[in-house]
Design a protein around this motif. Structure first.
Motif, PDB file in Angstrom:
ATOM      1  N   GLY A 131      47.144  45.445  46.119  1.00 42.59           N
ATOM      2  CA  GLY A 131      46.699  44.057  46.689  1.00 42.59           C
ATOM      3  C   GLY A 131      47.872  43.600  47.369  1.00 42.59           C
ATOM      4  O   GLY A 131      47.831  42.368  47.706  1.00 42.59           O
ATOM      5  N   GLN A 132      48.683  44.084  47.810  1.00 40.95           N
ATOM      6  CA  GLN A 132      49.775  43.774  48.904  1.00 40.95           C
ATOM      7  C   GLN A 132      48.936  43.814  50.184  1.00 40.95           C
ATOM      8  O   GLN A 132      49.363  44.579  51.160  1.00 40.95           O
ATOM      9  N   ALA A 133      47.851  43.097  50.469  1.00 37.06           N
ATOM     10  CA  ALA A 133      47.057  43.425  51.358  1.00 37.06           C
ATOM     11  C   ALA A 133      46.143  42.190  52.018  1.00 37.06           C
ATOM     12  O   ALA A 133      46.099  41.348  51.197  1.00 37.06           O
ATOM     13  N   ASP A 134      45.626  42.137  53.095  1.00 33.34           N
ATOM     14  CA  ASP A 134      44.594  41.087  53.489  1.00 33.34           C
ATOM     15  C   ASP A 134      43.427  41.131  52.657  1.00 33.34           C
ATOM     16  O   ASP A 134      42.972  39.937  52.144  1.00 33.34           O
ATOM     17  N   TYR A 135      43.015  42.484  52.255  1.00 29.91           N
ATOM     18  CA  TYR A 135      41.626  42.487  51.511  1.00 29.91           C
ATOM     19  C   TYR A 135      41.854  43.554  50.442  1.00 29.91           C
ATOM     20  O   TYR A 135      42.714  44.475  50.586  1.00 29.91           O
ATOM     21  N   LEU A 136      41.165  43.175  49.210  1.00 28.97           N
ATOM     22  CA  LEU A 136      41.334  44.420  48.065  1.00 28.97           C
ATOM     23  C   LEU A 136      39.814  44.665  47.720  1.00 28.97           C
ATOM     24  O   LEU A 136      39.013  43.822  47.501  1.00 28.97           O
ATOM     25  N   ARG A 137      39.708  46.120  47.292  1.00 23.87           N
ATOM     26  CA  ARG A 137      38.316  46.176  46.896  1.00 23.87           C
ATOM     27  C   ARG A 137      38.525  46.331  45.367  1.00 23.87           C
ATOM     28  O   ARG A 137      39.551  46.919  45.002  1.00 23.87           O
ATOM     29  N   VAL A 138      37.707  45.584  44.740  1.00 20.72           N
ATOM     30  CA  VAL A 138      37.855  45.262  43.240  1.00 20.72           C
ATOM     31  C   VAL A 138      36.650  45.960  42.547  1.00 20.72           C
ATOM     32  O   VAL A 138      35.502  45.612  42.687  1.00 20.72           O
ATOM     33  N   PRO A 139      36.811  47.186  41.736  1.00 17.53           N
ATOM     34  CA  PRO A 139      35.553  47.729  41.041  1.00 17.53           C
ATOM     35  C   PRO A 139      35.139  46.758  39.779  1.00 17.53           C
ATOM     36  O   PRO A 139      36.085  45.872  39.515  1.00 17.53           O
ATOM     37  N   PHE A 140      33.992  46.934  39.083  1.00 14.92           N
ATOM     38  CA  PHE A 140      33.654  46.283  37.846  1.00 14.92           C
ATOM     39  C   PHE A 140      33.472  44.781  38.208  1.00 14.92           C
ATOM     40  O   PHE A 140      34.151  43.732  37.553  1.00 14.92           O
ATOM     41  N   GLY A 141      32.962  44.491  39.164  1.00 15.19           N
ATOM     42  CA  GLY A 141      33.002  43.031  39.777  1.00 15.19           C
ATOM     43  C   GLY A 141      32.298  41.969  38.688  1.00 15.19           C
ATOM     44  O   GLY A 141      32.753  40.704  38.763  1.00 15.19           O
ATOM     45  N   ASN A 142      31.550  42.655  37.856  1.00 16.65           N
ATOM     46  CA  ASN A 142      30.894  41.497  36.872  1.00 16.65           C
ATOM     47  C   ASN A 142      31.685  41.267  35.853  1.00 16.65           C
ATOM     48  O   ASN A 142      31.652  40.364  34.890  1.00 16.65           O
ATOM     49  N   THR A 143      32.895  42.251  35.719  1.00 18.78           N
ATOM     50  CA  THR A 143      33.780  42.126  34.359  1.00 18.78           C
ATOM     51  C   THR A 143      35.398  41.982  34.562  1.00 18.78           C
ATOM     52  O   THR A 143      36.076  41.596  33.787  1.00 18.78           O
ATOM     53  N   LEU A 144      35.805  42.408  35.801  1.00 19.79           N
ATOM     54  CA  LEU A 144      37.210  42.477  35.894  1.00 19.79           C
ATOM     55  C   LEU A 144      37.764  41.344  36.438  1.00 19.79           C
ATOM     56  O   LEU A 144      38.698  40.825  36.235  1.00 19.79           O
ATOM     57  N   PRO A 145      37.144  40.605  37.712  1.00 22.06           N
ATOM     58  CA  PRO A 145      37.892  39.339  38.298  1.00 22.06           C
ATOM     59  C   PRO A 145      37.986  38.171  37.305  1.00 22.06           C
ATOM     60  O   PRO A 145      36.883  38.142  36.489  1.00 22.06           O
ATOM     61  N   VAL A 146      38.816  37.437  37.387  1.00 23.80           N
ATOM     62  CA  VAL A 146      38.997  36.254  36.375  1.00 23.80           C
ATOM     63  C   VAL A 146      38.548  35.035  37.168  1.00 23.80           C
ATOM     64  O   VAL A 146      39.550  34.999  38.171  1.00 23.80           O
TER      65      VAL A 146
END
Ligand SMILES: NC(=O)c1ccc[n+]([C@@H]2O[C@H](COP(=O)([O-])OP(=O)(O)OC[C@H]3O[C@@H](n4cnc5c(N)ncnc54)[C@H](O)[C@@H]3O)[C@@H](O)[C@H]2O)c1
Ligand SMILES: [Zn+2]
Ligand SMILES: [Zn+2]
Length: 395
Positions: A131-146
Protein backbone atom coordinates in the motif's frame (compact mmCIF):
# COMPACT_ATOMS: atom_id res chain seq x y z
CA UNK A 1 0.56 4.71 -10.97
CA UNK A 2 3.52 5.41 -8.71
CA UNK A 3 4.54 2.84 -6.11
CA UNK A 4 7.42 2.14 -3.76
CA UNK A 5 9.20 -0.85 -5.25
CA UNK A 6 11.84 -3.13 -3.71
CA UNK A 7 14.94 -3.57 -5.88
CA UNK A 8 17.43 -5.04 -3.42
CA UNK A 9 18.91 -4.65 0.03
CA UNK A 10 18.57 -0.98 1.03
CA UNK A 11 17.46 -0.20 -2.53
CA UNK A 12 13.81 0.89 -2.82
CA UNK A 13 12.58 3.24 -5.56
CA UNK A 14 9.40 4.99 -6.62
CA UNK A 15 8.55 3.45 -10.00
CA UNK A 16 5.75 3.69 -12.53
CA UNK A 17 3.83 0.42 -12.37
CA UNK A 18 0.47 -0.74 -13.81
CA UNK A 19 -2.66 0.39 -11.93
CA UNK A 20 -4.31 -2.42 -9.92
CA UNK A 21 -7.60 -3.71 -11.30
CA UNK A 22 -10.66 -5.56 -9.99
CA UNK A 23 -9.93 -9.29 -10.39
CA UNK A 24 -12.60 -10.91 -8.22
CA UNK A 25 -16.22 -9.78 -7.76
CA UNK A 26 -15.49 -8.93 -4.10
CA UNK A 27 -12.39 -6.80 -4.82
CA UNK A 28 -12.22 -3.08 -4.29
CA UNK A 29 -9.60 -0.62 -5.49
CA UNK A 30 -8.67 2.11 -3.03
CA UNK A 31 -7.01 5.44 -3.87
CA UNK A 32 -4.44 5.82 -1.10
CA UNK A 33 -4.34 9.16 0.70
CA UNK A 34 -2.05 8.27 3.65
CA UNK A 35 0.17 5.21 4.14
CA UNK A 36 2.65 4.45 6.93
CA UNK A 37 6.25 3.33 7.03
CA UNK A 38 6.71 0.63 9.68
CA UNK A 39 9.55 -0.95 11.63
CA UNK A 40 8.49 -4.16 9.86
CA UNK A 41 9.39 -2.53 6.53
CA UNK A 42 12.92 -2.17 7.86
CA UNK A 43 13.20 -5.96 8.08
CA UNK A 44 12.41 -6.06 4.33
CA UNK A 45 14.89 -3.29 3.70
CA UNK A 46 17.64 -5.15 5.51
CA UNK A 47 17.47 -8.80 6.57
CA UNK A 48 14.44 -10.32 4.81
CA UNK A 49 15.71 -9.52 1.31
CA UNK A 50 16.03 -13.21 0.41
CA UNK A 51 12.23 -13.51 0.61
CA UNK A 52 11.51 -10.61 -1.73
CA UNK A 53 11.54 -10.34 -5.51
CA UNK A 54 12.66 -7.32 -7.43
CA UNK A 55 9.50 -5.38 -8.31
CA UNK A 56 7.58 -6.16 -5.10
CA UNK A 57 5.51 -3.19 -3.88
CA UNK A 58 5.92 -2.60 -0.13
CA UNK A 59 3.63 -1.04 2.48
CA UNK A 60 0.90 -2.34 4.78
CA UNK A 61 -0.48 0.69 6.66
CA UNK A 62 -2.77 2.40 4.13
CA UNK A 63 -6.01 4.33 4.13
CA UNK A 64 -7.85 6.17 1.41
CA UNK A 65 -10.98 6.49 -0.67
CA UNK A 66 -12.76 3.63 -2.41
CA UNK A 67 -12.32 4.21 -6.13
CA UNK A 68 -13.95 1.15 -7.69
CA UNK A 69 -15.82 -1.93 -6.44
CA UNK A 70 -16.46 -5.38 -7.91
CA UNK A 71 -19.97 -6.60 -8.74
CA UNK A 72 -20.25 -8.57 -5.48
CA UNK A 73 -19.38 -5.71 -3.12
CA UNK A 74 -22.30 -4.37 -1.09
CA UNK A 75 -20.68 -3.01 2.09
CA UNK A 76 -18.61 -0.17 0.64
CA UNK A 77 -19.10 2.08 -2.36
CA UNK A 78 -16.95 4.50 -4.35
CA UNK A 79 -16.22 7.59 -2.28
CA UNK A 80 -16.22 5.80 1.10
CA UNK A 81 -13.30 6.55 3.42
CA UNK A 82 -11.58 3.32 4.52
CA UNK A 83 -8.59 2.01 6.48
CA UNK A 84 -7.06 -1.25 5.28
CA UNK A 85 -5.77 -3.68 7.97
CA UNK A 86 -2.30 -5.12 7.32
CA UNK A 87 -3.59 -8.70 7.59
CA UNK A 88 -5.34 -9.94 4.47
CA UNK A 89 -8.18 -11.68 6.33
CA UNK A 90 -11.48 -12.98 4.96
CA UNK A 91 -13.56 -12.24 8.05
CA UNK A 92 -15.68 -15.38 7.60
CA UNK A 93 -13.48 -18.46 8.28
CA UNK A 94 -13.17 -20.27 11.62
CA UNK A 95 -9.96 -18.45 12.59
CA UNK A 96 -11.38 -15.02 11.74
CA UNK A 97 -14.51 -16.05 13.68
CA UNK A 98 -12.45 -16.49 16.86
CA UNK A 99 -10.67 -13.18 16.41
CA UNK A 100 -7.45 -14.69 15.07
CA UNK A 101 -7.38 -12.75 11.81
CA UNK A 102 -3.61 -13.14 11.47
CA UNK A 103 -4.24 -16.89 11.12
CA UNK A 104 -7.05 -16.54 8.52
CA UNK A 105 -7.59 -19.97 6.94
CA UNK A 106 -8.63 -18.50 3.61
CA UNK A 107 -5.37 -16.60 3.10
CA UNK A 108 -2.82 -18.72 5.01
CA UNK A 109 0.31 -19.18 2.92
CA UNK A 110 0.40 -22.96 3.27
CA UNK A 111 3.28 -23.60 0.87
CA UNK A 112 5.48 -21.53 3.19
CA UNK A 113 3.89 -22.80 6.41
CA UNK A 114 2.82 -19.23 7.25
CA UNK A 115 -0.27 -17.61 8.70
CA UNK A 116 -2.53 -15.14 6.92
CA UNK A 117 -1.18 -13.19 3.96
CA UNK A 118 -0.03 -9.66 4.61
CA UNK A 119 0.02 -6.67 2.31
CA UNK A 120 3.50 -5.86 1.01
CA UNK A 121 5.33 -8.55 2.93
CA UNK A 122 7.51 -11.15 1.18
CA UNK A 123 6.91 -14.60 -0.27
CA UNK A 124 6.48 -15.89 3.29
CA UNK A 125 3.25 -13.91 3.45
CA UNK A 126 1.87 -14.34 -0.03
CA UNK A 127 3.72 -11.65 -2.06
CA UNK A 128 0.62 -9.43 -2.00
CA UNK A 129 1.26 -5.98 -3.58
CA UNK A 130 1.47 -3.36 -0.83
CA UNK A 131 0.00 0.00 0.00
CA UNK A 132 2.86 2.48 -0.41
CA UNK A 133 1.33 3.31 -3.77
CA UNK A 134 -1.24 5.55 -5.41
CA UNK A 135 -3.78 2.71 -5.58
CA UNK A 136 -4.25 -0.65 -3.84
CA UNK A 137 -6.31 -3.69 -4.78
CA UNK A 138 -8.08 -4.95 -1.65
CA UNK A 139 -9.76 -8.38 -1.62
CA UNK A 140 -12.74 -9.25 0.64
CA UNK A 141 -14.33 -5.86 -0.01
CA UNK A 142 -17.34 -6.70 2.18
CA UNK A 143 -15.34 -7.63 5.28
CA UNK A 144 -11.77 -6.31 5.15
CA UNK A 145 -11.91 -2.50 4.72
CA UNK A 146 -12.75 -0.57 7.89
CA UNK A 147 -15.13 2.32 7.14
CA UNK A 148 -14.21 5.50 9.01
CA UNK A 149 -16.16 8.78 9.22
CA UNK A 150 -15.45 11.98 7.33
CA UNK A 151 -14.18 14.96 9.27
CA UNK A 152 -10.99 14.34 11.25
CA UNK A 153 -7.68 14.28 9.34
CA UNK A 154 -6.22 11.00 8.02
CA UNK A 155 -3.80 10.82 10.96
CA UNK A 156 -6.74 10.19 13.30
CA UNK A 157 -7.51 6.88 11.58
CA UNK A 158 -4.50 5.68 9.60
CA UNK A 159 -2.85 3.96 12.59
CA UNK A 160 -5.84 1.64 12.82
CA UNK A 161 -4.16 -0.29 9.97
CA UNK A 162 -1.35 -1.56 12.22
CA UNK A 163 0.17 0.55 15.03
CA UNK A 164 -2.95 0.89 17.20
CA UNK A 165 -4.19 -2.72 17.04
CA UNK A 166 -0.63 -4.06 17.37
CA UNK A 167 0.01 -1.97 20.47
CA UNK A 168 -3.48 -2.73 21.81
CA UNK A 169 -2.88 -6.48 21.40
CA UNK A 170 0.55 -6.17 23.02
CA UNK A 171 -1.05 -4.53 26.06
CA UNK A 172 -3.97 -6.99 26.12
CA UNK A 173 -1.57 -9.94 26.01
CA UNK A 174 0.60 -8.35 28.74
CA UNK A 175 -2.56 -8.48 30.87
CA UNK A 176 -1.41 -6.15 33.66
CA UNK A 177 -3.97 -5.23 36.34
CA UNK A 178 -4.83 -1.61 37.00
CA UNK A 179 -2.17 -0.40 39.37
CA UNK A 180 0.39 -2.92 38.11
CA UNK A 181 3.70 -2.42 36.35
CA UNK A 182 4.77 -2.83 32.73
CA UNK A 183 8.14 -2.40 31.02
CA UNK A 184 8.21 -1.71 27.28
CA UNK A 185 11.42 -2.51 25.41
CA UNK A 186 11.80 -0.31 22.33
CA UNK A 187 10.09 3.06 21.94
CA UNK A 188 9.57 3.03 18.20
CA UNK A 189 5.97 3.56 17.05
CA UNK A 190 4.80 0.22 18.47
CA UNK A 191 6.47 0.56 21.86
CA UNK A 192 5.54 4.24 22.20
CA UNK A 193 1.89 3.51 21.38
CA UNK A 194 1.90 0.55 23.79
CA UNK A 195 2.91 2.89 26.63
CA UNK A 196 0.05 5.27 25.74
CA UNK A 197 -2.52 2.47 25.64
CA UNK A 198 -1.23 0.94 28.89
CA UNK A 199 -1.63 4.27 30.65
CA UNK A 200 -5.10 4.68 29.15
CA UNK A 201 -5.95 1.26 30.62
CA UNK A 202 -4.80 2.43 34.07
CA UNK A 203 -1.48 0.61 34.37
CA UNK A 204 0.17 2.50 37.20
CA UNK A 205 3.83 2.17 36.39
CA UNK A 206 4.88 2.19 32.76
CA UNK A 207 8.62 1.95 32.07
CA UNK A 208 10.02 2.62 28.58
CA UNK A 209 13.48 1.51 27.44
CA UNK A 210 15.36 2.61 24.32
CA UNK A 211 18.65 4.16 23.27
CA UNK A 212 17.51 6.93 20.93
CA UNK A 213 17.27 10.28 22.76
CA UNK A 214 14.21 11.74 21.00
CA UNK A 215 12.28 8.50 21.40
CA UNK A 216 13.02 8.51 25.14
CA UNK A 217 12.03 12.19 25.38
CA UNK A 218 8.74 11.58 23.59
CA UNK A 219 7.77 8.83 26.01
CA UNK A 220 8.95 10.80 29.04
CA UNK A 221 6.75 13.70 27.95
CA UNK A 222 3.79 11.32 28.15
CA UNK A 223 4.49 10.36 31.75
CA UNK A 224 6.50 7.20 31.11
CA UNK A 225 9.50 6.36 33.36
CA UNK A 226 12.27 6.04 30.80
CA UNK A 227 15.59 4.21 30.98
CA UNK A 228 18.34 5.05 28.51
CA UNK A 229 20.07 1.81 27.54
CA UNK A 230 23.27 3.66 26.72
CA UNK A 231 23.57 4.96 30.27
CA UNK A 232 22.76 1.68 32.01
CA UNK A 233 25.21 -1.14 32.70
CA UNK A 234 22.69 -3.42 34.33
CA UNK A 235 19.24 -2.95 32.82
CA UNK A 236 17.55 -5.60 34.95
CA UNK A 237 18.87 -4.01 38.14
CA UNK A 238 17.69 -0.57 36.97
CA UNK A 239 14.19 -1.90 36.28
CA UNK A 240 14.00 -3.83 39.55
CA UNK A 241 15.02 -0.71 41.44
CA UNK A 242 11.77 0.95 40.40
CA UNK A 243 9.53 -2.12 40.72
CA UNK A 244 9.92 -2.98 44.41
CA UNK A 245 12.99 -5.09 43.67
CA UNK A 246 10.81 -7.68 41.98
CA UNK A 247 10.65 -6.75 38.30
CA UNK A 248 7.57 -5.63 36.33
CA UNK A 249 4.39 -7.72 36.10
CA UNK A 250 4.85 -7.84 32.33
CA UNK A 251 7.31 -6.84 29.64
CA UNK A 252 6.40 -5.93 26.07
CA UNK A 253 9.19 -6.55 23.57
CA UNK A 254 8.56 -4.02 20.81
CA UNK A 255 12.02 -4.37 19.29
CA UNK A 256 12.20 -7.55 17.24
CA UNK A 257 15.04 -8.70 15.10
CA UNK A 258 16.58 -5.29 14.45
CA UNK A 259 17.71 -5.17 18.10
CA UNK A 260 21.02 -3.59 18.95
CA UNK A 261 23.29 -5.24 21.42
CA UNK A 262 24.79 -8.49 20.20
CA UNK A 263 27.92 -8.07 18.06
CA UNK A 264 28.09 -11.77 17.18
CA UNK A 265 24.59 -11.82 15.74
CA UNK A 266 25.29 -8.59 13.91
CA UNK A 267 28.22 -10.23 12.22
CA UNK A 268 26.05 -13.20 11.22
CA UNK A 269 23.47 -10.81 9.79
CA UNK A 270 26.06 -9.14 7.64
CA UNK A 271 27.30 -12.50 6.49
CA UNK A 272 23.83 -13.59 5.43
CA UNK A 273 23.50 -10.37 3.46
CA UNK A 274 26.47 -11.41 1.33
CA UNK A 275 25.21 -14.90 0.49
CA UNK A 276 23.27 -15.84 -2.65
CA UNK A 277 19.52 -15.64 -1.97
CA UNK A 278 18.79 -19.37 -1.95
CA UNK A 279 21.49 -20.02 0.64
CA UNK A 280 20.61 -16.92 2.64
CA UNK A 281 16.95 -17.97 2.76
CA UNK A 282 17.93 -21.30 4.35
CA UNK A 283 20.27 -19.55 6.77
CA UNK A 284 17.50 -17.23 7.89
CA UNK A 285 15.06 -20.10 8.40
CA UNK A 286 17.38 -22.70 9.87
CA UNK A 287 20.60 -21.01 10.84
CA UNK A 288 19.30 -18.77 13.57
CA UNK A 289 20.86 -15.38 13.01
CA UNK A 290 18.37 -13.37 14.99
CA UNK A 291 19.28 -10.72 17.42
CA UNK A 292 17.50 -11.93 20.52
CA UNK A 293 19.08 -9.31 22.74
CA UNK A 294 15.81 -7.57 23.61
CA UNK A 295 13.99 -10.84 24.27
CA UNK A 296 16.78 -12.05 26.57
CA UNK A 297 16.53 -8.83 28.58
CA UNK A 298 12.75 -9.25 28.80
CA UNK A 299 13.20 -12.76 30.21
CA UNK A 300 15.75 -11.49 32.69
CA UNK A 301 13.79 -8.49 33.99
CA UNK A 302 10.18 -9.77 34.15
CA UNK A 303 9.06 -10.68 37.66
CA UNK A 304 8.57 -14.32 38.60
CA UNK A 305 5.23 -15.53 37.29
CA UNK A 306 5.04 -12.53 34.96
CA UNK A 307 4.17 -12.26 31.29
CA UNK A 308 6.22 -11.40 28.23
CA UNK A 309 4.21 -10.01 25.35
CA UNK A 310 6.13 -10.08 22.11
CA UNK A 311 5.12 -7.79 19.31
CA UNK A 312 8.56 -7.42 17.78
CA UNK A 313 8.89 -9.74 14.79
CA UNK A 314 11.41 -12.56 14.95
CA UNK A 315 12.46 -15.17 12.41
CA UNK A 316 14.80 -18.15 12.43
CA UNK A 317 15.06 -21.45 14.23
CA UNK A 318 18.30 -22.12 16.02
CA UNK A 319 18.70 -19.33 18.54
CA UNK A 320 19.05 -20.81 22.01
CA UNK A 321 16.20 -19.99 24.39
CA UNK A 322 16.95 -20.01 28.13
CA UNK A 323 14.36 -22.68 28.90
CA UNK A 324 15.64 -23.25 32.44
CA UNK A 325 15.04 -19.61 33.35
CA UNK A 326 11.68 -19.42 31.57
CA UNK A 327 10.48 -22.54 33.37
CA UNK A 328 11.94 -21.69 36.76
CA UNK A 329 10.56 -18.13 36.71
CA UNK A 330 7.20 -19.46 35.52
CA UNK A 331 7.06 -16.95 32.69
CA UNK A 332 4.14 -16.74 30.27
CA UNK A 333 5.03 -15.90 26.68
CA UNK A 334 2.40 -14.48 24.31
CA UNK A 335 3.04 -13.26 20.80
CA UNK A 336 1.96 -12.98 17.19
CA UNK A 337 0.99 -10.63 14.41
CA UNK A 338 -1.81 -8.35 15.49
CA UNK A 339 -5.34 -9.54 14.67
CA UNK A 340 -6.42 -6.15 13.42
CA UNK A 341 -10.18 -6.70 13.10
CA UNK A 342 -10.28 -8.31 16.55
CA UNK A 343 -9.48 -4.93 18.13
CA UNK A 344 -11.21 -2.48 15.77
CA UNK A 345 -14.49 -2.51 17.74
CA UNK A 346 -12.53 -1.54 20.88
CA UNK A 347 -10.41 1.18 19.26
CA UNK A 348 -12.51 2.84 16.53
CA UNK A 349 -15.19 4.27 18.88
CA UNK A 350 -12.43 5.96 20.89
CA UNK A 351 -11.06 7.57 17.71
CA UNK A 352 -14.52 8.68 16.63
CA UNK A 353 -14.98 10.52 19.93
CA UNK A 354 -11.58 12.16 20.15
CA UNK A 355 -7.87 11.55 20.22
CA UNK A 356 -7.05 9.80 23.53
CA UNK A 357 -3.74 8.39 22.24
CA UNK A 358 -2.43 11.55 20.59
CA UNK A 359 -2.44 10.02 17.12
CA UNK A 360 -2.83 13.37 15.38
CA UNK A 361 0.58 14.39 16.68
CA UNK A 362 2.08 10.91 16.38
CA UNK A 363 3.75 11.11 12.95
CA UNK A 364 7.02 13.02 12.99
CA UNK A 365 7.16 13.22 9.18
CA UNK A 366 4.47 13.55 6.50
CA UNK A 367 6.03 13.20 3.06
CA UNK A 368 5.01 12.78 -0.57
CA UNK A 369 5.46 9.21 -1.81
CA UNK A 370 8.28 10.42 -4.08
CA UNK A 371 10.45 10.89 -0.99
CA UNK A 372 9.94 7.33 0.27
CA UNK A 373 13.46 6.08 -0.62
CA UNK A 374 15.10 8.85 1.44
CA UNK A 375 12.54 8.24 4.21
CA UNK A 376 13.48 4.54 4.49
CA UNK A 377 17.10 5.54 4.92
CA UNK A 378 16.24 8.24 7.47
CA UNK A 379 13.95 5.91 9.46
CA UNK A 380 16.47 3.08 9.49
CA UNK A 381 19.26 5.34 10.67
CA UNK A 382 16.89 7.12 13.10
CA UNK A 383 18.00 10.47 11.74
CA UNK A 384 16.14 13.81 11.80
CA UNK A 385 14.02 12.75 14.76
CA UNK A 386 12.14 10.22 12.61
CA UNK A 387 9.91 8.11 14.83
CA UNK A 388 6.91 7.67 12.56
CA UNK A 389 6.79 8.53 8.88
CA UNK A 390 3.62 8.62 6.79
CA UNK A 391 3.46 9.16 3.04
CA UNK A 392 0.74 11.09 1.29
CA UNK A 393 0.51 9.77 -2.29
CA UNK A 394 -0.84 12.27 -4.75
CA UNK A 395 0.65 15.26 -2.93
N1 LIG B 1 3.18 -8.10 15.88
C1 LIG B 1 2.77 -7.29 14.90
O1 LIG B 1 1.68 -7.45 14.37
C2 LIG B 1 3.65 -6.17 14.50
C3 LIG B 1 3.12 -5.07 13.81
C4 LIG B 1 3.94 -3.97 13.54
C5 LIG B 1 5.27 -4.03 13.89
N2 LIG B 1 5.77 -5.14 14.51
C6 LIG B 1 7.17 -5.24 14.93
O2 LIG B 1 7.35 -4.49 16.11
C7 LIG B 1 8.72 -4.07 16.18
C8 LIG B 1 8.77 -2.59 16.45
O3 LIG B 1 8.21 -1.85 15.36
P1 LIG B 1 8.44 -0.29 15.25
O4 LIG B 1 7.69 0.20 14.04
O5 LIG B 1 8.15 0.34 16.55
O6 LIG B 1 10.02 -0.30 14.90
P2 LIG B 1 11.32 0.55 15.23
O7 LIG B 1 12.43 -0.15 14.56
O8 LIG B 1 11.08 1.99 14.95
O9 LIG B 1 11.46 0.43 16.84
C9 LIG B 1 12.33 -0.42 17.49
C10 LIG B 1 12.97 0.37 18.66
O10 LIG B 1 13.72 -0.54 19.47
C11 LIG B 1 14.90 0.13 19.92
N3 LIG B 1 15.85 -0.90 20.35
C12 LIG B 1 16.77 -1.57 19.61
N4 LIG B 1 17.42 -2.47 20.36
C13 LIG B 1 16.91 -2.38 21.61
C14 LIG B 1 17.16 -3.08 22.81
N5 LIG B 1 18.07 -4.06 22.88
N6 LIG B 1 16.43 -2.73 23.92
C15 LIG B 1 15.49 -1.73 23.86
N7 LIG B 1 15.21 -1.05 22.71
C16 LIG B 1 15.91 -1.38 21.61
C17 LIG B 1 15.31 0.95 18.72
O11 LIG B 1 16.17 2.03 19.09
C18 LIG B 1 13.94 1.44 18.20
O12 LIG B 1 13.58 2.70 18.75
C19 LIG B 1 9.36 -4.50 14.87
O13 LIG B 1 10.02 -5.75 15.05
C20 LIG B 1 8.18 -4.71 13.96
O14 LIG B 1 8.44 -5.63 12.94
C21 LIG B 1 4.98 -6.19 14.82
ZN1 LIG C 1 3.44 -2.05 10.16
ZN1 LIG D 1 -10.45 -15.77 7.50
Amino acid sequence: MKALVWHGKRDVRVDDVPDPTIQEPTDVVVRITTTGLCGSDLHLYEVLGPFLDEGDILGHEPMGIVEEVGSGVTEVKPGDRVVIPFNVSCGTCAMCGTGLHSQCETTQVREQGSGASLFGYTRLYGSVPGGQADYLRVPFGNTLPVKVPEGPPDDRFVFLSDVLPTAWQAVAYADVDRGGSLAVLGLGPIGDMSTRIARHHGVEKVIGIDLVPERLERAAANGVDVIDLRATDDLTAAVRDITDGRGPDAVIDAVGMEAHGSPVAKFAHQLVGLLPDSVAEKMMQKGGVDRLNALYSAIDMVRRGGTISLSGVYGGMADPMPMLTLFDKQVQLRMGQANVHRWVPDILPLLEEGDPFGVEGFATHRLPLEQAPQAYDMFQKKRDGAVKVVFQPGT
